[in-house]
Design an enzyme around this catalytic site. Structure first.
Site, short mmCIF file in Angstrom:
data_model
loop_
_atom_site.label_atom_id
_atom_site.label_comp_id
_atom_site.label_asym_id
_atom_site.label_seq_id
_atom_site.Cartn_x
_atom_site.Cartn_y
_atom_site.Cartn_z
N SER A 160 16.47 -43.89 10.81
CA SER A 160 16.72 -43.05 9.62
C SER A 160 15.43 -42.72 8.88
O SER A 160 15.18 -43.23 7.80
CB SER A 160 17.74 -43.71 8.68
N ASP B 160 0.79 -1.23 0.00
CA ASP B 160 0.00 0.00 0.00
C ASP B 160 0.82 1.28 0.00
O ASP B 160 0.27 2.36 0.17
CB ASP B 160 -0.97 0.05 1.19
N1 LIG Z 1 -3.60 10.00 -2.12
C1 LIG Z 1 -2.72 9.16 -2.66
N2 LIG Z 1 -3.02 7.86 -2.70
C2 LIG Z 1 -2.12 7.02 -3.26
C3 LIG Z 1 -0.89 7.50 -3.79
N3 LIG Z 1 -0.22 6.44 -4.29
C4 LIG Z 1 -0.99 5.34 -4.08
N4 LIG Z 1 -2.15 5.70 -3.44
C5 LIG Z 1 -3.22 4.80 -3.03
O1 LIG Z 1 -2.69 3.88 -2.08
C6 LIG Z 1 -3.31 2.61 -2.23
C7 LIG Z 1 -2.26 1.51 -2.43
O2 LIG Z 1 -1.59 1.73 -3.67
P1 LIG Z 1 -0.93 0.53 -4.50
O3 LIG Z 1 -0.31 1.17 -5.68
O4 LIG Z 1 -1.90 -0.58 -4.72
O5 LIG Z 1 0.19 0.08 -3.47
P2 LIG Z 1 1.22 -1.15 -3.57
O6 LIG Z 1 0.70 -2.18 -2.63
O7 LIG Z 1 2.51 -0.56 -3.07
O8 LIG Z 1 1.30 -1.57 -4.99
C8 LIG Z 1 -4.27 2.73 -3.40
O9 LIG Z 1 -5.57 2.95 -2.89
C9 LIG Z 1 -3.75 3.95 -4.15
O10 LIG Z 1 -4.77 4.60 -4.87
C10 LIG Z 1 -0.61 8.90 -3.73
O11 LIG Z 1 0.43 9.40 -4.15
N5 LIG Z 1 -1.55 9.67 -3.13
#
Ligand SMILES: Nc1nc2c(ncn2[C@@H]2O[C@H](COP(=O)(O)OP(=O)(O)O)[C@@H](O)[C@H]2O)c(=O)[nH]1
Lengths: 621, 300
Positions: free
Chosen positions: A529, A16
């Site tokens: 064994s 995430d």
């Molecule tokens: N507000 C905001 N949300 C983000 C950003 N980058 C990722 N997210 C959110 O964080 C969550 C996890 O992102 P994801 O790309 O699936 O994370 P991963 O598990 O690292 O691949 C998702 O709901 C994205 O939309 C960002 O720069 N800003």
């Protein structure tokens, strides 16, 4: 403007933190996503997305059904993109700790890592873990992206605080025998909205550095592989006909030109180079990365698995060495157990002899350990069945890396990086004595053998072995009996009944049996064994035909009813941990030389054994 | 035209994978689909084993619905290279008269594609099948290893793939298992055409634009290769300048309008293309995650 060389990179960080989103954004902003792919993505976003009405760019890389349903990344996804400046191969790696082995798959070949951090959470345990794995795999360029700054109004103070922590983390990375990551850049980002990804952001006026994409396009990866000594693992010998013999393979490091002498590392045999055949025909020289076929000017005894090197800059040759292992198998590491090992183009077998320590990737503390489980890292010593030619991983990634393979399941059990050869391995050469096994066997008028009785406790192994030994004695044979109990009182006094100790118990018993065979004796070995792998280990210590596996096939209930020492009763009361058949497994042989029905009278069974082995002892079979 | 540096690197890596396959398996074969990726594979195999000939057979799974031009090209290339060509068609599907027109694309591909491939691998006891699939083609492909084992029944388990470290490929197989090998994993469509152009590799003429008889079906331009596809009352094929981006069974493969008649013109077209390569493939739109399902069941 000439293009920069291909850049292999990975994205990592905790779940995430926005890895998938970042890649989607990078591709999107660089104009690299096709229209129909975007349309599919819009459909997927409505079904599985996390971004409300917006297109969820993370879904671009989560390619497996299970991943889209669970909303997490399980395996590496590979992405290919190019800008006018450079071509990129990007590994999008999973963040979950239990998928670390897949993350490492992406790290092994990468030159650069992008480590993402959620600005709200700061550095997480998984951030440290991934940084350590990048260092372990020898990645020299790290980009820490501080992401989701949009949610914190692009607060410079937060950025500076996390950036300072990230620099401290990189500086503290100190894995023994490996260099720390020398190049670190920290960039403020919003992956979701694209700030500083491909375009500079007006919302981050306090940042004067490059955007992520600009940094990736312009960074110079030190191409030192060409300056390193020449290394060429022979992959395949091309024998078109009697007139042509070529050594095909890929130059692992360094360069070579026509006329240069090449040496087979393990034998020292040397010959000058007569021809170099590349993808476009004959060429005057070759360098790291080139797939070529070498022709030498004089006969040279070599085959697939050999390593060619310059006579003046040879690799280490040893059968014992220290190495870091990243364990990847679900079955934990058992020291002493044999694994298949691949180093360059060589396959051999090897076992871990000691685990010096387990590395906590987060604190880098060294912990005492008797095993490694999936995704754990340890510094170990290993012993291989044959001498190997290698360099330390820190000096040469191509000739210092190996994998271990589980022989039962064929799964990849570990990725290994060699630290150094062990002194004792390079200086000890086995002594060859003029009076050998054959000579002693002739003097004793018998062919030495090991009768290996395996089966549950109280199955009747020792009873039958004793009867067989009496018969052999009367027939004039020279014998010796070994059993679990008598070895455990002496040689194996230090061992218990954990899986690891059981493996070592059998290894030592096998070595003793082997010495007795060298002495020309018929050895009757009675050991529970329980593991196939260790019985195979003993079989392979001996010459073909010397190991006779005899399976005492007695039902567990019968053994438990006999219970001469009251052990089954105690195990069933829970007083004995790791008791075979009760709370520790027994793996019956798949193709034993002889199976004995444990319900028959011992004398009958002894005669069956004699009928089977007497012809082999006298040399009639 | 000299190769750009990244392509020289990809070329060397693919050659190494081909050699590794030959050195590690008992009976490898190259899955020859007659498409552009297969043509590149063949070219790389020539280089990998030169000056010896290609040391393993080519296997073509003929569905009965290949373009006639593809079959002609296949036989010509095999003869030129002196290669050992194996052709297999699912006899059971043939007897049942399976066709994409009456039975739909899914049953047709499962029977005449996937099933046929498994039959051929078992029949010729092939333990390593080399294919031209690329990771940039599709999302589930993007996850696949270069050496990818299959169970006894040719199934793929994407949830527990072996990790793949460096180029130290784990080529071990258990009894009855087989390997799929993808030397072009790291190549993109653009790389393929750049390489074809630079090396002058022959490809099926259907990749190049020409006036062809076209029917419009479900939004796709279908080139009617023979009269097994019935015409609607009053329908006549129109003649359009079209070409193909991928090769497949003619009733299932959409063409697009184009004037690109040389590799260089195709490269120019791709540089501004806004749709992905598999867009023209009717079989991939069957269902969500269609490709992953097919691959788990043994499709290449
Ligand atoms: N507000 C905001 N949300 C983000 C950003 N980058 C990722 N997210 C959110 O964080 C969550 C996890 O992102 P994801 O790309 O699936 O994370 P991963 O598990 O690292 O691949 C998702 O709901 C994205 O939309 C960002 O720069 N800003």
């Amino acid at each position: 403007m000439p293009q920069k060389p291909l850049l292999r990179l990975l994205t990592c960080g905790a779940v995430d933190d926005g890895k998938s989103t970042l890649i989607g954004r990078l591709l999107h902003d660089a104009g690299l996503i096709a229209e129909d792919t975007l349309a599919t993505l819009a459909g997927d976003s409505r079904r599985h997305g996390t971004t409300g009405a917006d297109v969820d760019l993370a879904l671009l890389t989560d390619g497996l059904e299970a991943e889209r349903q669970q909303g997490i990344t399980i395996d590496v996804a590979w992405r290919y993109f190019a800008t006018p400046a450079r071509h990129f191969i990007l590994a999008d790696c999973p963040g979950h700790p239990q998928h670390t082995r897949n993350m490492a798959t992406g790290a092994a070949r990468a030159d650069l890592a992008i480590l993402l951090v959620d600005a709200r959470a700061g550095l997480l345990p998984q951030t440290y873990r991934h940084a350590a794995i990048c260092a372990l795999f020898g990645i020299r360029h790290l980009v820490v992206g501080i992401n989701k700054l949009d949610l914190l109004d692009f607060d410079q103070a937060v950025f500076e605080r996390i950036a300072a922590e990230a620099r401290a983390m990189a500086a503290a990375l100190a894995i023994p025998h490996l260099a720390a990551i020398p190049h670190l850049v920290v960039i403020p980002l919003s992956a979701r909205h694209g700030d500083n990804v491909a375009h500079p952001s007006a919302r981050i006026p306090w940042y004067a550095g490059p955007t992520l994409l600009h940094h990736l396009e312009t960074i110079t990866i030190d191409e030192t592989a060409t300056e390193k000594p020449f290394r060429f693992p022979i992959q395949w010998v091309n024998r078109r006909d009697e007139t042509f013999r070529g050594l095909a393979g890929t130059v692992a490091s360094g360069r070579i030109a026509l006329g240069d002498p090449v040496t087979v590392a393990t034998s020292g045999a040397t010959a000058p180079l007569a021809r170099i055949l590349g993808p476009g025909g004959d060429q005057p020289e070759a360098q790291d990365g080139d797939a070529v076929t070498l022709v030498v000017a004089a006969p040279l005894d070599c085959a697939r698995g050999d390593l060619l090197a310059p006579p003046t800059a040879r690799p280490n040759v040893a059968d014992q060495f220290a190495a870091h292992l990243l364990w990847t198998d679900d079955a934990p590491l058992l020291p002493g157990r044999q694994y298949r090992m691949r180093l360059g183009t060589t396959w051999t077998t090897a076992s871990v002899t000691t685990i010096k320590h387990r590395l906590d990737p987060q604190t880098q503390a060294h912990e005492a350990a008797t095993t490694l489980s999936a995704n754990e890292i340890g510094l170990c010593t290993l012993a291989a069945a044959t001498p190997l030619a290698f360099d330390a991983y820190a000096t040469n990634r191509a000739t210092g890396a190996f994998i271990l393979v589980n022989r039962d399941t064929n799964r990849t059990a570990a990725a290994g990086m060699i630290a150094h050869p062990l002194r004792r391995a390079t200086n000890i050469h086995p002594e060859a004595y003029p009076v050998d096994k054959q000579a002693r066997g002739v003097a004793l008028r018998q062919r030495p053998l090991v009768l290996w009785f395996t089966g549950l406790s109280a199955s009747g192994k020792t009873t039958v072995a004793k009867l067989v030994e009496q018969h052999l004695y009367h027939a004039g044979c020279h014998t010796f009996a070994l059993d679990g109990d008598n070895l455990r009182h002496g040689l194996n006094r230090d061992l218990g009944f954990t899986p690891r100790d059981r493996v070592e118990n059998i290894r030592r018993a096998g070595e003793v049996a082997k010495l007795m065979v060298e002495a020309g004796l018929i050895v009757l070995a009675s050991f529970i064994s329980p593991y196939r792998a260790e019985r195979r280990l003993v079989r392979e210590m001996l010459a073909p035909g010397e190991f006779v596996e005899i399976f005492m096939d007695t039902p567990l209930d019968l053994c438990a009813a006999r219970d001469p020492k009251g052990l089954y009763a105690r195990a069933r009361r829970g007083e004995i941990p790791n008791f075979t058949g009760i709370n520790s497994p027994y793996e019956p042989p798949e193709s034993p030389d002889l199976t004995l029905d444990g319900q028959s009278p011992p004398e009958t069974l002894a005669r069956q054994v004699l009928a089977h082995i007497l012809p082999r002892i006298t040399g009639e079979a | 035209m000299p190769l750009p540096p990244h392509l020289r690197r990809l070329e060397a890596e693919a050659i190494a994978i081909l050699r590794e396959t030959l050195a590690s398996f008992r009976a490898p074969a190259l899955l020859y689909s007659i498409g552009k990726d297969s043509s590149v594979l063949l070219h790389l195999a020539q280089k990998a084993f030169a000056p010896a000939a290609i040391p393993f057979p080519l296997l073509h799974i003929a569905t009965g619905w290949d373009f006639a031009e593809m079959l002609a090209f296949r036989d010509r290339r095999a003869a030129e290279l002196g290669a050992h060509l194996l052709v297999h068609t699912n006899p059971d599907g043939l007897a049942r008269g399976i066709s994409p027109i009456t039975h739909g694309s899914r049953l047709h591909m499962d029977t005449m594609g996937t099933e046929a491939l498994k039959q051929a691998l078992d029949l010729h006891a092939i333990d390593a099948a080399i294919g031209g699939a690329r990771r940039d083609e599709e999302k589930s492909r993007a996850k696949e290893r270069i050496f990818s084992p299959r169970t006894q029944g040719h199934a793929w388990d994407p949830r527990s793939q072996r990790p793949e470290f460096w180029t130290l490929f784990n080529t071990s197989l258990g009894p009855g298992e087989t390997m799929r090998v993808f030397p072009l994993s790291d190549w993109t469509e653009l790389d393929i055409w750049t390489y074809i152009a630079a090396e002058g590799i022959p490809v099926v003429p259907l990749y190049f634009a020409a006036p062809r008889p076209v029917l419009r079906r479900a939004g796709a331009l279908i080139v009617r290769d023979d009269d097994r596809m019935p015409l609607a009352p009053g329908e006549t094929p129109e003649t359009l300048w079209v070409r193909f981006r991928t090769m497949g069974d003619w009733p299932l493969t959409g063409a697009h309008e184009s004037r690109a008649a040389t590799p260089a013109q195709i490269l120019a077209e791709l540089a501004i293309a806004r749709t992905s390569e598999r867009h023209g493939r009717l079989i991939d739109h069957d269902q969500d995650a269609a490709m992953e399902r097919k691959k788990r069941e043994g499709y290449f």
